[in-house]
Design an enzyme around this catalytic site. Structure first.
Site, short mmCIF file in Angstrom:
data_model
loop_
_atom_site.label_atom_id
_atom_site.label_comp_id
_atom_site.label_asym_id
_atom_site.label_seq_id
_atom_site.Cartn_x
_atom_site.Cartn_y
_atom_site.Cartn_z
N ASP A 279 43.56 45.03 38.89
CA ASP A 279 44.95 44.56 38.99
C ASP A 279 45.02 43.06 39.18
O ASP A 279 44.05 42.40 39.54
CB ASP A 279 45.68 45.26 40.13
CG ASP A 279 45.01 45.05 41.49
OD1 ASP A 279 43.76 45.05 41.55
OD2 ASP A 279 45.73 44.87 42.49
N GLU B 66 43.65 46.35 44.25
CA GLU B 66 43.05 45.50 45.28
C GLU B 66 44.08 44.58 45.92
O GLU B 66 44.09 44.37 47.14
CB GLU B 66 41.91 44.67 44.66
CG GLU B 66 41.08 43.88 45.67
CD GLU B 66 41.56 42.46 45.91
OE1 GLU B 66 40.98 41.78 46.77
OE2 GLU B 66 42.51 42.02 45.22
#
Length: 485
Positions: A78, A145
């Site tokens: 991400d 994350e």
């Protein structure tokens, strides 16, 4: 426009261009993950999805190097979605459009996603290139994350076979990281009952914009302004004297980004509108004097707004402004063990008005558990004084440095051999996933490296092209220099 595929190393930049073309903000990275998995399957590589959605890809050792310790290259899927208010961009549906500017690659008006897209691209480029020599190899791509480390928290024991993990999420070429800060989210929720707006009052929005923002870990020591704090400073000093009725307060969208813009919608007696505008102009000038060395010109504008029927009542307004103005923000303490590194900090990332309450979301980081606890208690005490609800969640551990790490020694010696100087061995004031990996895999020998990425978590994010090539050279040399099992 020059294509990224013209840059070296070509394989890495081609992959990064692909990553940019597939939207992948936190919570919406599955399209990118599925694209990568499909590609790996087509290459005949073994793939596996774990119970939370992390992707693991395995590649056999180069013939003759089967005796080397297994290496795990790790990155997160991400990216942080941040854009300027005037930029039209939907991170869920629109691709990132990278461009080359001299020695840098950046986007226009949005985050680039070099954090951690460059690290991810490097791992995939290693998988794609049969000429690269390495021992048994795994690539671990984690989800979410940036918004909660969901993938790292959910990683199961027994899945990974490697002995060494190379995290690719560092952001300064020439620095090798052997530890990182832990963190925790704190949310303060203050009830804000409403009362009617006085007859004849006009409604305006006070817009504080133009700040740089940045990563609330690696940029927190730069002294940049936090728009939430700067706006509350003005309102705390002038709202009561001006007779302002506060309708709503908002600023920031992520707890791990330094807030760049904040907005207050207020109602005011028309007779005092000019006085408000004069005070705002003076405050804008003051802020640009105070922060001119680290910020762009800051803008503080008075904008017409739609009328409203009610506003936060006076007592709740006083409590709210006092709470936000008094709350700690920025560096709390520098490290004695690692000179120049922040030990403890807190970032007031988000202020949001939701019906009859205002939520304040802060992220505390510390390499020392007691430092984190101290700031938690400071915020809890302020909540108690203001009558706000306090909630702490999402705690994640730091990564304790291991001075005897064998892979650290390999990276150190390899870097010196390549570039004629020693790298700076450091602890980063940011939340790497390594600390969480230690729970299911306590024996993993870990290190974190990466290229130079400036201003991550902000629309000014950019990655240095020459540093990417040096990072790539180091990564390939380390893979070849890994010791035997």
């Amino acid at each position: 426009m020059q294509s990224l595929s013209t840059l070296a190393p070509q394989g890495l930049w081609t992959w990064f261009n692909t990553i940019c073309s597939i939207p992948h903000p936190s919570k919406h990275e599955l399209a990118l993950r599925d694209h990568i998995q499909q590609w790996a399957d087509e290459q005949g590589l073994a793939t596996q999805l774990d119970q939370v959605g992390n992707l693991i890809i395995r590649k056999p050792a180069t013939p003759g190097l089967e005796h080397l310790k297994g290496v795990i290259l790790q990155a997160h899927l991400d990216m942080v979605p941040q854009k300027n208010s005037e930029t039209e961009h939907d991170f869920v549906t629109d691709p990132i459009r990278p461009r080359i500017d001299g020695d840098w690659v950046l986007a226009t008006g949005t985050t680039l996603g070099a954090d951690n897209g460059i690290g991810m691209a490097s791992a995939l480029a290693v998988l794609a290139d049969e000429r690269i020599e390495h021992g048994p190899l795994e690539v671990l791509l984690t989800i979410d994350e940036e918004a909660g480390m969901t993938g790292a928290f959910g990683l199961e024991a027994g899945l990974l076979k490697g002995d060494i993990l190379i995290n690719t999420d560092s952001e300064e070429e020439g620095e090798v990281y052997m530890g990182c800060a832990g963190g925790i989210d704190v949310e303060l929720t203050l009830p804000t009952p409403r009362s009617p707006i006085k007859a004849g009052f006009e409604t305006f929005t006070l817009a504080l914009t133009g700040l740089k923002g940045g990563h609330s870990g690696v940029d927190i020591h730069l002294g940049r302004g936090n728009a939430n704090k700067l706006l509350s400073r003005f309102l705390f000093g002038h709202a009561e004297a001006l007779g302002l009725q506060l309708i709503s307060l908002s600023g920031g969208t992520l707890r791990n980004a330094i807030t760049r813009e904040a907005f207050a919608t207020v109602a005011i007696d028309p007779a005092r509108r000019d006085q408000l505008a004069e005070l705002m102009a003076h405050y804008q000038s003051l802020l640009n004097q105070e922060l001119g060395g680290v910020e762009y010109p800051i803008e503080f504008a008075l904008q017409p707004a739609e009328g409203a029927a009610d506003a936060i009542n006076p007592e709740a307004q006083r409590q709210l402004l006092a709470l936000i103005h008094a709350a700690p923000n920025g560096v709390i303490r520098m490290s004695d063990a690692f000179p120049g590194v922040v030990e403890t900090s807190v970032n007031m990332g988000v202020v949001e008005t939701v019906e009859e309450q205002v939520k304040v979301l802060c992220l505390i980081r510390s390499t020392v558990d007691s430092g984190r606890s101290m700031v938690e208690n400071m915020l809890a005490a302020l909540a108690q004084l203001a009558g706000a609800q306090y909630q702490a969640s999402g705690a994640y551990p730091g990564w304790n440095p291991d001075p005897s790490s064998p892979v650290m020694q390999v990276v150190r010696e390899t870097y010196q051999g390549l570039f004629g100087k020693l790298p700076n061995i450091q602890v980063i004031h940011a939340g790497l996933e390594c600390g969480l990996f230690k729970e299911p895999y306590p024996q993993l020998d870990m290190v974190s490296i990466g290229p130079t990425i400036q201003f991550p978590h902000s629309p000014d994010e950019k990655v240095n092209i020459p540093s990417v090539e040096k990072y790539w050279q180091l990564l390939l040399a380390v893979l070849k220099a890994v010791p035997s099992k």
